[in-house]
Design a protein around this motif. Structure first.
Motif, short mmCIF file in Angstrom:
data_model
loop_
_atom_site.label_atom_id
_atom_site.label_comp_id
_atom_site.label_asym_id
_atom_site.label_seq_id
_atom_site.Cartn_x
_atom_site.Cartn_y
_atom_site.Cartn_z
N CYS A 79 0.85 -1.20 0.00
CA CYS A 79 0.00 0.00 0.00
C CYS A 79 0.89 1.25 0.00
O CYS A 79 2.00 1.21 0.52
N PRO A 80 0.40 2.37 -0.53
CA PRO A 80 1.24 3.58 -0.60
C PRO A 80 1.47 4.25 0.75
O PRO A 80 2.48 4.92 0.94
N THR A 81 0.54 4.13 1.70
CA THR A 81 0.67 4.84 2.98
C THR A 81 0.39 3.90 4.15
O THR A 81 -0.28 2.88 4.00
N ASP A 157 -0.84 2.94 -8.89
CA ASP A 157 -0.50 4.23 -9.50
C ASP A 157 0.05 5.21 -8.47
O ASP A 157 1.03 5.92 -8.71
N ARG A 158 -0.54 5.23 -7.28
CA ARG A 158 -0.07 6.15 -6.23
C ARG A 158 1.31 5.75 -5.75
O ARG A 158 2.16 6.61 -5.49
N GLN A 191 3.41 4.62 -16.87
CA GLN A 191 4.33 3.92 -15.98
C GLN A 191 3.67 2.72 -15.31
O GLN A 191 4.33 1.70 -15.06
N VAL A 192 2.37 2.79 -15.05
CA VAL A 192 1.66 1.63 -14.52
C VAL A 192 1.67 0.51 -15.56
O VAL A 192 1.92 -0.66 -15.23
N THR A 193 1.40 0.87 -16.81
CA THR A 193 1.37 -0.12 -17.89
C THR A 193 2.72 -0.83 -18.04
O THR A 193 2.79 -2.06 -18.13
#
Length: 565
Positions: A79-81, A157-158, A191-193
């Motif tokens: 997770c990002p956070t 993405d985050r 960038q996700v791709t």
């Protein structure tokens, strides 16, 4: 979309029992589309917005594959956070409540690492964490990658936007080749791709059609309110239309504190969240908010990120956000999962132009409404009291007090006298003192005609002083340069490091309050970072063993210009 019941998705009996115990009957669209595919062992790219139920979409099939007899880590969720990691871990525990001895542990910076080490040594089945701290455990040897069967990237993405690419690449490269990877993201950018093409195994894309930018079920309105009148208007809104749960967003920590104290003094069940709140206190506040003990939460944007509560009926923009995208995120806290919701914004003076910018950005009108008057509030309160009495009369609740009523009638009081006094007493008990505000005597049109010619109140965002120049920092309290000390970071421009990555890494790993990190100056081979003196050692200690862009670094007190690039 008409989805099949959970009972038809082929879940194990104990997991199905957990899901049904939570009151879930039918899966949301993203769940109905993702769970059967994930149960087959395929990789998934899940594209869905917040509030659509994506945690259960990856959590349920992940739990279905856990072998509870093997006391080893079998799934990792990135997770990002740390806030999101905590919430996802809580949801995993809820979804697996009837799974015998299921163990899931959150790991992130700013939390005691010894507790995490103990949980990992015991063989936590599921690890939920931020990329930096999970990689730290991998390098320490406290996390064994060979036993991992499922990897989930939540909000991929985050994480990429926040500069976690190198950590994520290192982690996935160390995982078994035959693992299942579930990518969940709100957007599908380049960038996700590229990331998914490198680490996915022919993933199946599952996309739920996005709703409008701001959910159509949200009733949006705007009041022209001066800074000094805001608390009174908030009180009137809460009185006139009681909501089960409400969030009030402010732009600064000071504004959060002042609003919270004022509402507490008026008798509301309210608490606060901002960058100075410790993680332990944050978790306590959120638990009380979800349970309805706290009915009103006052928060900054930074503290409100990752807040995952479905039953919020009302959002109030106490201060209008600088960025229209933040407005969308704020009001998106209500009207979730098919529920209706209401969003109210306060604006005055130049803020009204910002409101027009928000309308253009969202392509939705925001109704301009007049501030509720004292008479309107009193009328609504009286109506609710009347309806409550009718309900009690219909139930026969009055019969136990007939003796007291007879005594009063015997003493010469009429039924009308008794009822009038009771109404007055009940109204006083549930009421509060009103404050007179200038908005009571003005029509909205009059204010628009006069706003450019009258002095603005001090202290409000809509009535603000000239904006400070300098780097933007997460919409929280503007940074104060007093009490700062410089730190030296041994990576810089030549390693491709960016200022946002440095700040994000330090906040995520250390857990220090927002506003603790000041100016970051990049040099070719190093950085100079200003931080609050009282948290400097905490930041230095928390990032030991961490990497940035896949490289180890040194962070220490800056001893001076010697050797500076």
């Amino acid at each position: 979309m008409d989805t099949p019941p959970f009972a038809e998705l082929g879940l194990p009996d104990d997991l199905l029992a957990s899901v049904e115990a939570l009151g879930y009957e039918r899966p949301s669209p993203i769940q109905a589309m993702s769970i059967p595919v994930a149960l087959e062992g395929k990789d998934i790219i899940g594209l869905s917005e917040t509030g659509s139920g994506k945690t259960a979409a990856f959590g349920i099939p992940l739990l279905a594959k856990i072998d509870l007899k093997r006391h080893e880590t079998q799934a990792i969720i990135l997770c990002p956070t740390r806030e999101l990691a905590n919430q996802v871990c809580e949801e995993i525990h809820r979804l697996g409540a009837k799974l015998d001895r299921l163990s899931a542990v959150p790991v992130y910076g700013g939390a005691p690492i010894d507790r995490q080490l103990r949980a990992l040594r015991k063989g936590a089945h599921v690890v939920v964490g931020t990329p930096g701290r999970v990689l730290d455990h991998l390098k320490r040897g406290s996390l064994n990658p060979s036993t991992i069967r499922t990897v989930v990237l939540d909000e991929a993405d985050r994480m990429l936007d926040m500069g976690f690419r190198d950590e994520m690449e290192t982690l996935l490269a160390d995982m078994p080749q035959d693992r299942q990877t579930l990518f969940f993201s709100a957007t599908m950018n380049r960038q996700v791709t590229h990331f998914i093409e490198r680490f996915g195994n022919s993933p199946e894309t599952i996309q739920v059609k996005q709703k409008a930018m701001t959910v159509s079920s949200i009733d949006q309105s705007c009041y022209e309110v001066r800074q000094r009148s805001k608390v009174e208007v908030v009180s009137r809104i809460l009185d006139i239309e009681p909501a089960r749960l409400s969030i009030i967003f402010c732009n600064t920590k000071r504004s959060v504190d002042e609003c919270t104290e004022a509402l507490l003094a008026r008798g509301y069940a309210v608490d606060r969240l901002h960058g100075d709140i410790t993680q332990q206190m944050r978790e306590r506040v959120l638990r009380r908010f979800r349970d309805g003990i706290v009915e009103v939460l006052v928060a900054t944007d930074v503290a409100g990120r990752g807040l995952d509560v479905d039953d919020i009926d009302l959002v109030i923009n106490y201060d209008l956000p600088q960025d229209p995208e933040d407005y969308v995120h704020r009001i998106g806290r209500t009207g979730r999962a098919g529920r209706s919701g209401r969003a109210v914004s306060f604006a005055f003076g130049r803020d009204l132009h910002r409101m027009e910018t928000i309308e253009r950005y969202t392509r939705q009108p925001v109704k301009r409404e007049r501030v509720p008057s004292q008479e309107q509030v009193e009328g609504k309160v009286a109506d609710r009291l009347f309806e409550q009495l009718k309900e009690r009369l219909a139930k026969g609740d009055f019969k136990s007090h007939e003796a007291q009523l007879d005594r009063l009638l015997e003493q010469g009081y009429t039924p009308t006298d008794v009822v009038s006094v009771l109404f007055t007493a009940l109204g006083e008990e549930g009421g509060r003192e009103f404050s007179k505000i200038q908005e009571d005597h003005e029509e909205p049109g009059q204010r628009r005609q006069r706003r450019e010619h009258e002095p603005r109140d001090r202290g409000g965002r809509g009535d603000r002083a000239p904006r400070e120049r300098g780097p933007r920092r997460d919409h929280d309290t503007p940074h104060d340069n007093t009490g700062m000390v410089p730190l030296f970071l041994s990576v810089g421009k030549q390693q491709g490091v960016k200022v946002g990555e440095v700040i994000g890494m330090l906040y995520n790993e250390s857990g220090v309050p927002q506003g603790s990190i000041g100016h970051v100056r990049l040099f070719p081979r190093n950085c100079r970072i200003e931080v609050k003196a009282e948290v400097a050692d905490q930041i230095i200690e928390s990032v030991r063993g961490t990497t940035l862009r896949g490289k180890r670094f040194i962070l220490d007190h800056d001893r001076g210009p010697k050797g500076r690039d």
